[in-house]
Write an enzyme that holds these catalytic residues in place. Structure first.
Site, PDB file in Angstrom:
ATOM      1  N   MET A   1     107.520  47.282  72.529  1.00  0.00           N
ATOM      2  CA  MET A   1     108.296  48.494  72.705  1.00  0.00           C
ATOM      3  C   MET A   1     108.925  48.929  71.379  1.00  0.00           C
ATOM      4  O   MET A   1     109.176  48.117  70.498  1.00  0.00           O
ATOM      5  CB  MET A   1     109.400  48.276  73.747  1.00  0.00           C
ATOM      6  N   CYS A   2     109.207  50.198  71.264  1.00  0.00           N
ATOM      7  CA  CYS A   2     109.756  50.780  70.040  1.00  0.00           C
ATOM      8  C   CYS A   2     111.271  50.850  70.116  1.00  0.00           C
ATOM      9  O   CYS A   2     111.885  50.533  71.129  1.00  0.00           O
ATOM     10  CB  CYS A   2     109.184  52.178  69.837  1.00  0.00           C
ATOM     11  N   ARG A   3     111.881  51.279  69.028  1.00  0.00           N
ATOM     12  CA  ARG A   3     113.312  51.553  68.964  1.00  0.00           C
ATOM     13  C   ARG A   3     113.499  52.932  68.350  1.00  0.00           C
ATOM     14  O   ARG A   3     112.764  53.320  67.440  1.00  0.00           O
ATOM     15  CB  ARG A   3     114.052  50.537  68.094  1.00  0.00           C
ATOM     16  N   ASN A 112     109.669  55.747  73.738  1.00  0.00           N
ATOM     17  CA  ASN A 112     109.609  54.297  73.855  1.00  0.00           C
ATOM     18  C   ASN A 112     109.134  53.992  75.266  1.00  0.00           C
ATOM     19  O   ASN A 112     109.796  54.364  76.238  1.00  0.00           O
ATOM     20  CB  ASN A 112     110.990  53.678  73.604  1.00  0.00           C
TER      21      ASN A 112
END
Length: 268
Positions: A1-3, A112
């Site tokens: 997952m991204c931020r 995200n």
């Protein structure tokens, strides 16, 4: 997952989110604390609004912590509205076209999350785009495609309604094609005037989202995880919520999908 992190208010320097805080976005790129993966090193990007309707943008495939230009840019640029993202790829190669934020005209978008079974849904999703939007697609991610579909479904007229229609379409499509219905979606998007965010998941495990006041009076930031340890300053946005940051401050409301989708989701 991204931020990711986003801001709207009186102009501040990008470094106030990107590099200066104790748990800045650059820090989160190699040491995220509220994500499944601590490292988000598959590229980064920033989009900011200034004197022109369309946003400026800077993206690269380097990890945010190793780009020698990012801190310098963030220290010099002031903006009343900007989006910043560090990527942990769940699909699509590590290339600049796949780095967020994505932009089209005056709109910017970052995400995200993921679409389960995207490889099976991609072609019919792309078929929903008209020629101009299909040609505008330069990357291979589900995130960019969701953004273009929202534009197709009327992002200019009704931003939250278009995003709800997009996610409803994806869930109906997955069910129709007998695939698992799985959408996890925490996104920010802007037309340069208002900043919108949505936290939603078909399985009730949406990626995290927090809000806090920032900058001069009336400014707010939205982040995947807090930028410091001041827990009293940060409010977690509930799953199934839309946020609008505008001239009148912050507005939170229930994020509704198609009623049929909502009914099926309640049974899961």
């Amino acid at each position: 997952m991204c931020r990711w992190a986003a801001y709207r208010g009186e102009p501040i320097y990008l470094e106030d989110l990107v590099s200066s805080p104790a748990h800045s976005l650059i820090e989160q790129s190699h040491c995220a604390t509220r994500a499944k993966t601590a490292t988000n090193g598959d590229g980064f990007g920033i989009a900011w609004y200034g004197d022109h309707p369309e946003p400026g943008r800077y993206r690269d495939i380097l990890p945010a912590w190793s780009d020698c230009n990012l801190k310098s840019i963030a220290r010099q640029i002031r903006s009343p509205l900007f989006l910043a993202h560090v990527r942990a790829a769940t699909g699509g190669g590590t290339r600049r076209d796949n780095c967020h934020p994505f932009v089209h005209g005056r709109w910017s978008f970052m995400h995200n999350g993921q679409i389960g079974g995207f490889e099976h849904l991609r072609r019919p999703m792309e078929a929903m785009l008209d020629d101009a939007l299909y040609t505008a697609r330069t990357g291979t991610t589900d995130s960019e495609l969701l953004f273009l579909m929202a534009l197709q479904f009327g992002l200019d007229r009704d931003p939250l309604g278009a995003m709800a229609e997009t996610l409803s379409f994806v869930e109906r499509l997955a069910a129709h094609m007998k695939h698992e219905v799985l959408v996890r979606f925490t996104a920010a998007f802007s037309d340069g005037i208002d900043l919108y965010a949505v936290r939603y998941a078909s399985d009730r495990f949406a990626p995290t989202l927090y809000a806090a006041p920032m900058g001069p009076q009336g400014g707010y930031c939205l982040v995947s995880e807090p930028l410091n340890d001041d827990d009293d300053a940060w409010v977690e946005i509930p799953e199934g919520t839309a946020v609008v940051l505008g001239e009148n401050g912050i507005d939170m409301r229930i994020f509704h999908l198609d009623p049929e989708i909502e009914a099926k989701r309640a049974l899961r």
